[in-house]
Design a protein around this motif. Sequence first.
Motif, mmCIF file in Angstrom:
data_model
loop_
_atom_site.group_PDB
_atom_site.id
_atom_site.type_symbol
_atom_site.label_atom_id
_atom_site.label_comp_id
_atom_site.label_asym_id
_atom_site.label_seq_id
_atom_site.Cartn_x
_atom_site.Cartn_y
_atom_site.Cartn_z
ATOM 1 N N PRO A 8 76.529 -16.634 61.915
ATOM 2 C CA PRO A 8 75.664 -15.588 61.367
ATOM 3 C C PRO A 8 76.347 -14.760 60.278
ATOM 4 C CG PRO A 8 75.527 -15.629 63.759
ATOM 5 C CD PRO A 8 76.655 -16.515 63.381
ATOM 6 N N ASN A 9 77.617 -14.399 60.506
ATOM 7 C CA ASN A 9 78.339 -13.621 59.491
ATOM 8 C C ASN A 9 78.589 -14.432 58.227
ATOM 9 O OD1 ASN A 9 78.364 -11.436 61.181
ATOM 10 N ND2 ASN A 9 80.496 -11.655 61.801
ATOM 11 N N ALA A 10 78.739 -15.750 58.369
ATOM 12 C CA ALA A 10 78.898 -16.604 57.187
ATOM 13 C C ALA A 10 77.625 -16.577 56.347
ATOM 14 C CB ALA A 10 79.223 -18.033 57.616
ATOM 15 N N LEU A 11 76.475 -16.589 57.003
ATOM 16 C CA LEU A 11 75.208 -16.499 56.281
ATOM 17 C C LEU A 11 75.069 -15.141 55.593
ATOM 18 C CD1 LEU A 11 72.869 -18.225 58.884
ATOM 19 C CD2 LEU A 11 73.385 -19.057 56.590
ATOM 20 N N THR A 12 75.515 -14.093 56.286
ATOM 21 C CA THR A 12 75.481 -12.754 55.688
ATOM 22 C C THR A 12 76.382 -12.694 54.464
ATOM 23 O OG1 THR A 12 75.080 -11.769 57.872
ATOM 24 C CG2 THR A 12 75.831 -10.299 56.133
ATOM 25 N N CYS A 13 77.545 -13.328 54.551
ATOM 26 C CA CYS A 13 78.465 -13.352 53.406
ATOM 27 C C CYS A 13 77.887 -14.168 52.249
ATOM 28 C CB CYS A 13 79.819 -13.907 53.832
ATOM 29 S SG CYS A 13 80.752 -12.776 54.907
ATOM 30 N N LEU A 14 77.126 -15.214 52.561
ATOM 31 C CA LEU A 14 76.432 -15.968 51.514
ATOM 32 C C LEU A 14 75.427 -15.073 50.808
ATOM 33 C CD1 LEU A 14 75.683 -18.581 50.013
ATOM 34 C CD2 LEU A 14 74.118 -19.106 51.927
ATOM 35 N N ASN A 15 74.705 -14.269 51.566
ATOM 36 C CA ASN A 15 73.791 -13.270 51.007
ATOM 37 C C ASN A 15 74.547 -12.363 50.033
ATOM 38 O OD1 ASN A 15 72.241 -10.932 50.564
ATOM 39 N ND2 ASN A 15 72.121 -10.388 52.721
ATOM 40 N N ALA A 59 67.875 -13.960 50.147
ATOM 41 C CA ALA A 59 66.808 -13.567 51.079
ATOM 42 C C ALA A 59 66.690 -14.570 52.225
ATOM 43 C CB ALA A 59 65.482 -13.449 50.330
ATOM 44 N N VAL A 60 66.830 -15.850 51.910
ATOM 45 C CA VAL A 60 66.785 -16.879 52.957
ATOM 46 C C VAL A 60 67.969 -16.711 53.916
ATOM 47 C CG1 VAL A 60 66.950 -19.361 53.415
ATOM 48 C CG2 VAL A 60 65.515 -18.528 51.535
ATOM 49 N N ALA A 61 69.151 -16.483 53.359
ATOM 50 C CA ALA A 61 70.337 -16.273 54.200
ATOM 51 C C ALA A 61 70.173 -15.028 55.065
ATOM 52 C CB ALA A 61 71.582 -16.147 53.322
ATOM 53 N N ASP A 62 69.585 -13.981 54.490
ATOM 54 C CA ASP A 62 69.367 -12.735 55.229
ATOM 55 C C ASP A 62 68.381 -12.944 56.374
ATOM 56 O OD1 ASP A 62 69.580 -9.788 55.548
ATOM 57 O OD2 ASP A 62 67.472 -9.830 54.940
ATOM 58 N N PHE A 63 67.372 -13.774 56.143
ATOM 59 C CA PHE A 63 66.389 -14.053 57.198
ATOM 60 C C PHE A 63 67.031 -14.818 58.351
ATOM 61 C CE2 PHE A 63 63.244 -16.903 59.130
ATOM 62 C CZ PHE A 63 62.272 -15.991 59.535
ATOM 63 N N PHE A 64 67.879 -15.793 58.003
ATOM 64 C CA PHE A 64 68.422 -16.676 59.041
ATOM 65 C C PHE A 64 69.652 -16.119 59.740
ATOM 66 C CE2 PHE A 64 65.805 -19.937 56.956
ATOM 67 C CZ PHE A 64 65.251 -20.526 58.075
ATOM 68 N N ASP A 65 70.363 -15.148 59.141
ATOM 69 C CA ASP A 65 71.565 -14.664 59.835
ATOM 70 C C ASP A 65 71.205 -13.987 61.158
ATOM 71 O OD1 ASP A 65 70.586 -12.242 58.870
ATOM 72 O OD2 ASP A 65 72.353 -11.769 57.672
ATOM 73 N N GLY A 66 70.167 -13.157 61.136
ATOM 74 C CA GLY A 66 69.741 -12.519 62.377
ATOM 75 C C GLY A 66 69.129 -13.506 63.346
ATOM 76 N N LEU A 67 68.352 -14.450 62.811
ATOM 77 C CA LEU A 67 67.714 -15.468 63.644
ATOM 78 C C LEU A 67 68.767 -16.317 64.357
ATOM 79 C CD1 LEU A 67 64.786 -16.522 64.205
ATOM 80 C CD2 LEU A 67 65.222 -18.237 62.441
ATOM 81 N N VAL A 68 69.787 -16.725 63.617
ATOM 82 C CA VAL A 68 70.856 -17.543 64.194
ATOM 83 C C VAL A 68 71.661 -16.742 65.220
ATOM 84 C CG1 VAL A 68 73.045 -18.702 63.664
ATOM 85 C CG2 VAL A 68 71.037 -19.092 62.221
ATOM 86 N N ALA A 69 71.921 -15.469 64.901
ATOM 87 C CA ALA A 69 72.688 -14.628 65.834
ATOM 88 C C ALA A 69 71.961 -14.478 67.161
ATOM 89 C CB ALA A 69 72.934 -13.256 65.204
#
Length: 251
Positions: A8-15, A59-69
């Motif tokens: 999840p944090n990796a996706l946030t960092c991609l954002n 925006a896609v990364a932001d949507f999925f980081d919480g979903l994945v977490a």
Amino acid sequence: MAIKNHLPNALTCLNLLCGCVALTLILGFDAGLATFSQQPAFLRWHPMVNAAFLIGIAAVADFFDGLVARALHVSSPIGKDLDSLADMVSFGVVPGAVLFKLLQYILPQTQLPNSLAYLAFTVSIFSALRLAKFNNDTRQSDSFIGVPTPANTMLIVSLPVILAHDKFGLSGLILNPWVLLGLTFLMSGLLVAELPLFALKFKNFKWQDNSLRFVFLLLSLLLLVLLQAAAVPLIILLYVVLSVVRRPAKA
């Protein structure tokens, strides 16, 4: 520590990375915005258009980081704070920079003072207020109070894309300084307004629990097919109108 804990944090960092690169493209561009319409459509990869696509990825990364977490049961206070910090760049500073650049281009062609361009960062200030409010408002677990920063940003970054592929003659409207300033203050207000808005969070896919979400997604898809980039502001308007007409569905 398992890799899944870092996903999840990796996706946030991609954002965050997408927001940083988008910001360099926006603020580093100095040529006139008129170059949007002076190239064949397949060559219109303007720096601000590239920035808009990067924000789409953010925006896609932001949507999925919480979903994945939530799916992996690895939510943490650090992840929540990191998400807000990344959002402040991608969905706070970037929309202000887009409006600033558009105003910086158009104001010298008017009798208005060039310094008015800095009012664009009102959006960035209110985005910060919106994010701080969201982090401390227990009412916003399953819905939103005020327009979310990603929705506001997608509306604003769609403007350069519309200019690049203006099939409907909207350039004159978009490059009107009063329209841009009005949009700046309108969206700043909506970010922190006590306005209940539904969230695109599906706990199941039953029609009775998600009818509002399904209607919104279907209408949004139709608008995108018909209007392409010009549909984005209408989709955000539709989101607000549907939320006002019908209270957020409880899922």
